[in-house]
Design an enzyme around this catalytic site. Structure first.
Site, short mmCIF file in Angstrom:
data_model
loop_
_atom_site.label_atom_id
_atom_site.label_comp_id
_atom_site.label_asym_id
_atom_site.label_seq_id
_atom_site.Cartn_x
_atom_site.Cartn_y
_atom_site.Cartn_z
N PRO A 1 8.64 8.08 8.59
CA PRO A 1 7.65 9.06 8.79
C PRO A 1 8.06 10.40 8.03
O PRO A 1 6.90 11.60 8.15
CB PRO A 1 7.86 9.58 10.31
CG PRO A 1 9.05 8.51 11.06
CD PRO A 1 9.50 7.75 9.46
N GLU B 1 18.38 5.23 13.93
CA GLU B 1 17.84 7.14 14.16
C GLU B 1 17.59 7.98 12.71
O GLU B 1 17.38 8.57 11.77
CB GLU B 1 18.21 8.25 14.71
CG GLU B 1 17.97 8.31 16.25
CD GLU B 1 17.93 7.16 17.13
OE1 GLU B 1 16.80 6.64 17.24
OE2 GLU B 1 18.86 7.05 17.56
N ARG C 1 -1.98 -8.31 -2.84
CA ARG C 1 -3.00 -8.46 -2.61
C ARG C 1 -3.64 -7.87 -4.76
O ARG C 1 -4.89 -8.34 -4.60
CB ARG C 1 -3.93 -8.11 -2.02
CG ARG C 1 -4.01 -6.25 -1.38
CD ARG C 1 -4.70 -5.88 0.10
NE ARG C 1 -5.78 -6.94 0.12
CZ ARG C 1 -7.46 -6.19 -0.19
NH1 ARG C 1 -6.94 -5.39 -1.10
NH2 ARG C 1 -8.38 -6.92 -0.50
N ASP D 1 -13.43 -4.10 -5.83
CA ASP D 1 -13.80 -2.68 -6.86
C ASP D 1 -14.55 -1.56 -6.26
O ASP D 1 -14.36 -0.42 -6.70
CB ASP D 1 -14.77 -3.38 -8.37
CG ASP D 1 -13.81 -4.39 -9.30
OD1 ASP D 1 -12.48 -3.81 -9.35
OD2 ASP D 1 -14.73 -5.09 -9.69
#
Ligand code: 9WO
Length: 247
Positions: free
Chosen positions: A89, A116, A154, A169
């Site tokens: 994060p 953690e 992908r 596109d």
């Protein structure tokens, strides 16, 4: 392109990447996935991977030592250079531009942490980039790592068919997608914009572009803010806004 993912749950990672076009890309060897469990690089009877943090406090921290050995094994397995990405994060936000950037590389190494987090000394010395997929805390970095691999795979040549690539596109230009409609037994064509049933492909393309611009303006104005609109796009967006006010 080769992906090496470091995770305490390697089967979870590989399972997540077996579905759909991405799964097929790995089957067809357009990309290779290698998973590594840092627990396999421990030497004590308990195969211990976590330790209590210096300074005290709740929770556990992943120790540097097994990660150092794991990373060395990964580098020994293949000499192709690769950046090490840590999913956290605290990282820089992941987006389509970062996916495109990674897709140009021959290899990436992803570290999915647990507990953690990871001993800061390993991060300081062996991690090249810290990447976040959003402002929330999960129980581990596996899903973010899978997210990054999926988004990158992908984009590789040969993964999407021509039709999907063409759609991509237009979406790749930093706009949200336009609404889609298809045949419905129970709904008929009620609620389908007339233009989509007209068969006029120029008008349909224009309507879709206008919707993409309009939906982006409605839902994600921040995306438009950092974009220079062509004169034609600006006109289309103004049309959308006018229609929006009329309804
Ligand atoms: C756990 C925790 C518990 C109490 C107080 C603070 C805390 N922080 C964390 C924490 O950040 N745990 C992370 C779990 C450690 C690294 C792997 N984990 C993780 C990665 N959770 N969420 C991500 C993540 C990664 C990329 N993008 C979004 C979220």
């Amino acid at each position: 392109m080769r992906f090496d993912v470091i995770s305490l749950f390697p089967d979870y990672v590989s399972h997540c990447l077996k579905a759909g076009v991405v799964g097929r890309a790995f089957e067809r060897s357009i990309a290779q996935l290698h998973t590594w469990n840092p627990r396999d690089f421990t030497h004590d009877n308990y195969r211990r991977i976590d330790e209590r943090p210096f300074g005290g406090g709740p929770g556990m921290v992943m120790m540097a030592d097994p990660l150092l050995e794991c990373l060395q094994a990964i580098k020994d397995a293949d000499v192709t250079p690769a950046p090490v990405l840590y999913m956290s994060p605290q990282g820089r936000p992941f987006n389509q531009a970062k996916a495109r950037e990674l897709a140009r590389l021959p290899r990436v190494i992803l570290l999915a942490g647990r507990y953690e987090g990871v001993d800061q000394r390993f991060l300081d010395t062996h991690v090249d980039q810290e990447i976040s997929i959003g402002d929330f805390v999960l129980s581990g970095g596996e899903l973010p790592a899978v997210t990054v691999v999926d988004a990158v795979v992908r984009l590789l040549d040969g993964v999407l068919n021509d039709a999907d690539s063409a759609i991509q596109d237009s979406f790749e230009q930093g706009l949200l997608d336009c609404p889609h409609y298809t045949r419905s037994e129970s709904l008929g064509t009620a609620g389908v914009p007339d233009v989509l049933l007209s068969g006029n492909h120029a008008l349909i393309a224009r309507w879709r572009r206008k919707q993409s611009l309009g939906q982006t303006w409605l839902k994600r104005p921040d995306l438009l803010g950092s974009m220079a609109l062509s004169k034609q796009d600006a006109e289309l967006l103004n049309e959308f806004k006018t229609e929006q006010n009329a309804n």
